[in-house]
Write a protein that holds these residues in place. Structure first.
Motif, PDB file in Angstrom:
ATOM      1  N   PHE A 157       0.830  -1.207   0.000  1.00  9.59           N
ATOM      2  CA  PHE A 157       0.000   0.000   0.000  1.00  9.59           C
ATOM      3  C   PHE A 157       0.866   1.259   0.000  1.00  9.59           C
ATOM      4  O   PHE A 157       0.645   2.185  -0.788  1.00  9.59           O
ATOM      5  CB  PHE A 157      -0.926  -0.038   1.218  1.00  9.59           C
ATOM      6  CG  PHE A 157      -1.647   1.245   1.493  1.00  9.59           C
ATOM      7  CD1 PHE A 157      -2.619   1.720   0.627  1.00  9.59           C
ATOM      8  CD2 PHE A 157      -1.358   1.986   2.637  1.00  9.59           C
ATOM      9  CE1 PHE A 157      -3.294   2.910   0.888  1.00  9.59           C
ATOM     10  CE2 PHE A 157      -2.034   3.158   2.912  1.00  9.59           C
ATOM     11  CZ  PHE A 157      -2.993   3.636   2.035  1.00  9.59           C
ATOM     12  N   PHE A 158       1.870   1.300   0.848  1.00  4.81           N
ATOM     13  CA  PHE A 158       2.718   2.487   0.920  1.00  4.81           C
ATOM     14  C   PHE A 158       3.673   2.593  -0.270  1.00  4.81           C
ATOM     15  O   PHE A 158       4.148   3.688  -0.579  1.00  4.81           O
ATOM     16  CB  PHE A 158       3.525   2.477   2.221  1.00  4.81           C
ATOM     17  CG  PHE A 158       2.737   2.885   3.428  1.00  4.81           C
ATOM     18  CD1 PHE A 158       2.143   4.136   3.505  1.00  4.81           C
ATOM     19  CD2 PHE A 158       2.567   2.022   4.497  1.00  4.81           C
ATOM     20  CE1 PHE A 158       1.414   4.523   4.622  1.00  4.81           C
ATOM     21  CE2 PHE A 158       1.846   2.405   5.621  1.00  4.81           C
ATOM     22  CZ  PHE A 158       1.267   3.657   5.681  1.00  4.81           C
ATOM     23  N   TRP A 159       3.947   1.489  -0.945  1.00  8.06           N
ATOM     24  CA  TRP A 159       4.898   1.502  -2.065  1.00  8.06           C
ATOM     25  C   TRP A 159       4.199   1.777  -3.405  1.00  8.06           C
ATOM     26  O   TRP A 159       4.880   2.000  -4.393  1.00  8.06           O
ATOM     27  CB  TRP A 159       5.630   0.159  -2.117  1.00  8.06           C
ATOM     28  CG  TRP A 159       7.110   0.250  -2.253  1.00  8.06           C
ATOM     29  CD1 TRP A 159       7.887  -0.222  -3.288  1.00  8.06           C
ATOM     30  CD2 TRP A 159       8.037   0.803  -1.318  1.00  8.06           C
ATOM     31  NE1 TRP A 159       9.215  -0.001  -3.050  1.00  8.06           N
ATOM     32  CE2 TRP A 159       9.341   0.635  -1.839  1.00  8.06           C
ATOM     33  CE3 TRP A 159       7.896   1.438  -0.086  1.00  8.06           C
ATOM     34  CZ2 TRP A 159      10.484   1.078  -1.176  1.00  8.06           C
ATOM     35  CZ3 TRP A 159       9.037   1.874   0.584  1.00  8.06           C
ATOM     36  CH2 TRP A 159      10.293   1.693   0.040  1.00  8.06           C
ATOM     37  N   ASP A 160       2.887   1.737  -3.445  1.00  5.35           N
ATOM     38  CA  ASP A 160       2.138   1.851  -4.705  1.00  5.35           C
ATOM     39  C   ASP A 160       1.856   3.332  -4.996  1.00  5.35           C
ATOM     40  O   ASP A 160       0.854   3.905  -4.548  1.00  5.35           O
ATOM     41  CB  ASP A 160       0.824   1.069  -4.600  1.00  5.35           C
ATOM     42  CG  ASP A 160       0.196   0.821  -5.964  1.00  5.35           C
ATOM     43  OD1 ASP A 160       0.388   1.669  -6.866  1.00  5.35           O
ATOM     44  OD2 ASP A 160      -0.477  -0.215  -6.128  1.00  5.35           O
ATOM     45  N   ASP A 161       2.735   3.973  -5.781  1.00  5.44           N
ATOM     46  CA  ASP A 161       2.569   5.394  -6.095  1.00  5.44           C
ATOM     47  C   ASP A 161       1.343   5.654  -6.957  1.00  5.44           C
ATOM     48  O   ASP A 161       0.729   6.720  -6.857  1.00  5.44           O
ATOM     49  CB  ASP A 161       3.814   5.929  -6.807  1.00  5.44           C
ATOM     50  CG  ASP A 161       5.001   6.047  -5.868  1.00  5.44           C
ATOM     51  OD1 ASP A 161       4.789   6.021  -4.641  1.00  5.44           O
ATOM     52  OD2 ASP A 161       6.147   6.155  -6.363  1.00  5.44           O
ATOM     53  N   GLY A 162       0.996   4.677  -7.809  1.00  8.07           N
ATOM     54  CA  GLY A 162      -0.178   4.864  -8.646  1.00  8.07           C
ATOM     55  C   GLY A 162      -1.452   4.970  -7.830  1.00  8.07           C
ATOM     56  O   GLY A 162      -2.330   5.792  -8.134  1.00  8.07           O
ATOM     57  N   PHE A 163      -1.552   4.178  -6.773  1.00  8.89           N
ATOM     58  CA  PHE A 163      -2.745   4.240  -5.927  1.00  8.89           C
ATOM     59  C   PHE A 163      -2.650   5.350  -4.881  1.00  8.89           C
ATOM     60  O   PHE A 163      -3.674   5.849  -4.407  1.00  8.89           O
ATOM     61  CB  PHE A 163      -2.963   2.888  -5.233  1.00  8.89           C
ATOM     62  CG  PHE A 163      -4.275   2.774  -4.524  1.00  8.89           C
ATOM     63  CD1 PHE A 163      -5.428   2.434  -5.223  1.00  8.89           C
ATOM     64  CD2 PHE A 163      -4.376   3.027  -3.158  1.00  8.89           C
ATOM     65  CE1 PHE A 163      -6.646   2.343  -4.576  1.00  8.89           C
ATOM     66  CE2 PHE A 163      -5.591   2.932  -2.506  1.00  8.89           C
ATOM     67  CZ  PHE A 163      -6.733   2.594  -3.218  1.00  8.89           C
ATOM     68  N   ARG A 164      -1.451   5.738  -4.512  1.00  8.74           N
ATOM     69  CA  ARG A 164      -1.281   6.765  -3.479  1.00  8.74           C
ATOM     70  C   ARG A 164      -1.991   8.063  -3.859  1.00  8.74           C
ATOM     71  O   ARG A 164      -2.563   8.750  -2.998  1.00  8.74           O
ATOM     72  CB  ARG A 164       0.205   7.040  -3.235  1.00  8.74           C
ATOM     73  CG  ARG A 164       0.474   8.166  -2.247  1.00  8.74           C
ATOM     74  CD  ARG A 164       1.960   8.409  -2.097  1.00  8.74           C
ATOM     75  NE  ARG A 164       2.571   7.417  -1.229  1.00  8.74           N
ATOM     76  CZ  ARG A 164       2.708   7.548   0.084  1.00  8.74           C
ATOM     77  NH1 ARG A 164       2.219   8.624   0.701  1.00  8.74           N
ATOM     78  NH2 ARG A 164       3.291   6.615   0.792  1.00  8.74           N
ATOM     79  N   ALA A 165      -1.982   8.414  -5.133  1.00 11.31           N
ATOM     80  CA  ALA A 165      -2.619   9.663  -5.558  1.00 11.31           C
ATOM     81  C   ALA A 165      -4.120   9.674  -5.270  1.00 11.31           C
ATOM     82  O   ALA A 165      -4.733  10.746  -5.245  1.00 11.31           O
ATOM     83  CB  ALA A 165      -2.358   9.885  -7.048  1.00 11.31           C
ATOM     84  N   LYS A 166      -4.715   8.487  -5.032  1.00  8.29           N
ATOM     85  CA  LYS A 166      -6.153   8.434  -4.770  1.00  8.29           C
ATOM     86  C   LYS A 166      -6.508   8.771  -3.318  1.00  8.29           C
ATOM     87  O   LYS A 166      -7.664   9.100  -3.039  1.00  8.29           O
ATOM     88  CB  LYS A 166      -6.683   7.033  -5.120  1.00  8.29           C
ATOM     89  CG  LYS A 166      -6.523   6.685  -6.596  1.00  8.29           C
ATOM     90  CD  LYS A 166      -7.071   5.302  -6.895  1.00  8.29           C
ATOM     91  CE  LYS A 166      -6.920   4.970  -8.375  1.00  8.29           C
ATOM     92  NZ  LYS A 166      -7.449   3.608  -8.708  1.00  8.29           N
ATOM     93  N   TRP A 167      -5.552   8.659  -2.407  1.00 10.05           N
ATOM     94  CA  TRP A 167      -5.844   8.978  -1.008  1.00 10.05           C
ATOM     95  C   TRP A 167      -4.945  10.077  -0.439  1.00 10.05           C
ATOM     96  O   TRP A 167      -5.296  10.715   0.553  1.00 10.05           O
ATOM     97  CB  TRP A 167      -5.735   7.725  -0.134  1.00 10.05           C
ATOM     98  CG  TRP A 167      -4.373   7.089  -0.109  1.00 10.05           C
ATOM     99  CD1 TRP A 167      -3.896   6.130  -0.950  1.00 10.05           C
ATOM    100  CD2 TRP A 167      -3.308   7.377   0.818  1.00 10.05           C
ATOM    101  NE1 TRP A 167      -2.597   5.791  -0.628  1.00 10.05           N
ATOM    102  CE2 TRP A 167      -2.215   6.537   0.460  1.00 10.05           C
ATOM    103  CE3 TRP A 167      -3.157   8.226   1.902  1.00 10.05           C
ATOM    104  CZ2 TRP A 167      -1.001   6.551   1.147  1.00 10.05           C
ATOM    105  CZ3 TRP A 167      -1.955   8.245   2.597  1.00 10.05           C
ATOM    106  CH2 TRP A 167      -0.894   7.405   2.210  1.00 10.05           C
ATOM    107  N   ASP A 168      -3.793  10.303  -1.065  1.00  9.12           N
ATOM    108  CA  ASP A 168      -2.874  11.355  -0.624  1.00  9.12           C
ATOM    109  C   ASP A 168      -3.034  12.546  -1.562  1.00  9.12           C
ATOM    110  O   ASP A 168      -2.434  12.588  -2.639  1.00  9.12           O
ATOM    111  CB  ASP A 168      -1.436  10.828  -0.639  1.00  9.12           C
ATOM    112  CG  ASP A 168      -0.433  11.830  -0.082  1.00  9.12           C
ATOM    113  OD1 ASP A 168      -0.842  12.966   0.233  1.00  9.12           O
ATOM    114  OD2 ASP A 168       0.757  11.483   0.021  1.00  9.12           O
TER     115      ASP A 168
END
Length: 430
Positions: free
Chosen positions: A190-201
């Motif tokens: 979860f913390f390593w996935d930059d593609g998904f991070r933009a959806k919550w950060d």
């Protein structure tokens, strides 16, 4: 005394021209002797005189650490000495230049080396960073005490945060995040996935991967984060890597020097950045004794180019607003991975971890502490001052030799000895 007795004789002359000619007659051989004496002192350098210089060089060479630098005095950095092209000074400079050229050659040959060796030598993220994070997690880094800032808890999520202020550097933060019904592997991905991070950060507005090592999992990524309206956006060049100590994951992310990405006026680049965490399984708070929860211990500091007191106020005010978005993001990530495992697999680089044994780290620390005790108890070794003493003797000796051979007058000798003494004092200060 020779200088005091000679000056009245000159001043008793009535003619200005005679006075000037006398002064020139005295000064010319004097300065010739001084210059030649200094040259003799530096050029005539026996092989045994290198002993102190080599010892000083070896004692001042930096040990492998991230994190410390040691400045060395290089005579070739003095323009007046560099222009003289003296043999042993030039050799000393060439020796340093050869080390730097060798370093650049090694970096250029990294492509021909095994990837693991190349990445270790590149200095992005190394085992020294792992040791540092391990000391932070075990509270064995020797830093100041932590002051608690926040403690929030809900049924499936809890968060505690601490801060400390080092003597030099920006404020440092430590946090403990607790997730129910989450595995360490899921939280790691979860913390390593930059593609998904933009959806919550919502602070992350751009992320790009510039380099990857498929053997160690080392990455170089570029982030651009959005700051409040009164600040410009910030750019981060981050090196990151994960170590696996039996489902205890040590995840290192820190700012690195990466010349391939040129520095721009905007967004402003953050050079000092450290954000690393330890992810491990934890016992559920339901009281069933099951290790179905996950604990994340984070250490973070950065120099954003904002006065530190203002930055501390901003972090304190905005911390919970940013933190409370993490759990909904993780739950959405869990659902996405469960429902669409084929279309959204775990990030490949998050699964490339370097295996490590925590017992080895503990033994290394005990061995290091024992070496520190032995070094503290053992007699102090001669310092680098011996080399400066050797050089001082050579300079003064050369001046004395020429003073005794080129001129028999007391005036020349007195001034030469005075100049040599001043050179010796300069060398002592250096």
């Amino acid at each position: 005394m020779g200088l005091v007795s000679a000056l009245p004789e000159i001043m008793r002359r009535h003619a200005t021209g005679d006075m000037l000619s006398e002064l020139i007659m005295f000064v010319s051989p004097l300065w010739a002797a001084v210059v030649l004496g200094v040259l003799v002192g530096w050029i005539w350098k026996p092989k045994w005189a290198n002993f102190g210089v080599e010892k000083l060089t070896s004692s001042s060479s930096p040990h492998a650490s991230s994190d410390s630098t040691t400045s060395k005095f290089n005579l070739c950095s003095i323009p007046s000495l560099n222009s003289l092209k003296l043999p042993w000074i030039v050799d000393y400079g060439v020796r340093n230049d050869s080390l730097s050229s060798q370093s650049s050659q090694n970096s250029s040959f990294n492509s021909s080396l095994p990837s693991q060796v190349a990445k270790e030598r590149s200095g992005f993220v190394t085992e020294d960073d792992l040791r540092h994070l391990w000391k932070l997690v075990e509270v064995k880094d020797g830093g100041p005490a932590w002051i608690q800032m926040m403690d929030r808890t809900n049924p499936t999520f809890s968060y505690q945060a601490w801060r400390r202020d080092p003597e030099n550097g920006p404020p440092q933060y430590r946090s403990r995040t607790f997730f129910e019904d989450a595995t360490p592997e899921m939280v790691r991905d979860f913390f390593w996935d930059d593609g998904f991070r933009a959806k919550w950060d919502d602070m992350l507005i751009y992320a790009s991967t510039h380099e990857e090592c498929l053997e160690t999992g080392t990455m170089v990524v570029q982030w651009v984060r959005k700051f409040p309206f009164f600040c410009s956006d910030r750019e981060y060049i981050i090196g990151r890597r994960i170590w696996d100590a039996g489902r205890v994951f040590y995840c290192i992310t820190k700012g690195v020097n990466y010349p391939s990405i040129p520095r721009r006026k905007k967004p402003r680049r953050v050079d000092l950045y450290y954000s690393s965490w330890c992810i491990r399984a934890a016992e559920s708070r339901r009281g069933d004794g099951q290790m179905t929860a996950c604990e994340v211990i984070l250490f973070h500091h950065e120099d954003m180019g904002i006065p530190w007191e203002i930055a501390k106020l901003g972090v304190r005010q905005g911390m919970w607003g940013a933190v409370k978005k993490i759990e909904p993001g993780l739950r959405a990530y869990q659902k996405l991975r469960a429902a669409e495992s084929g279309s959204h697999p775990s990030p490949e680089m998050a699964r490339i971890n370097t295996k490590v044994n925590l017992e080895d780290l503990s033994k290394e620390r005990e061995s290091f502490q024992q070496e520190e005790v032995e070094a503290r108890d053992s007699p102090r070794k001669p310092s680098g001052k011996s080399s400066s003493s050797v050089q001082k003797v050579l300079v003064v000796g050369g001046a004395i030799a020429l003073a005794c051979t080129l001129d028999k007058g007391l005036l020349t000798k007195a001034v030469i000895f005075g100049v040599a003494r001043r050179f010796a004092k300069m060398g002592k200060r250096l």
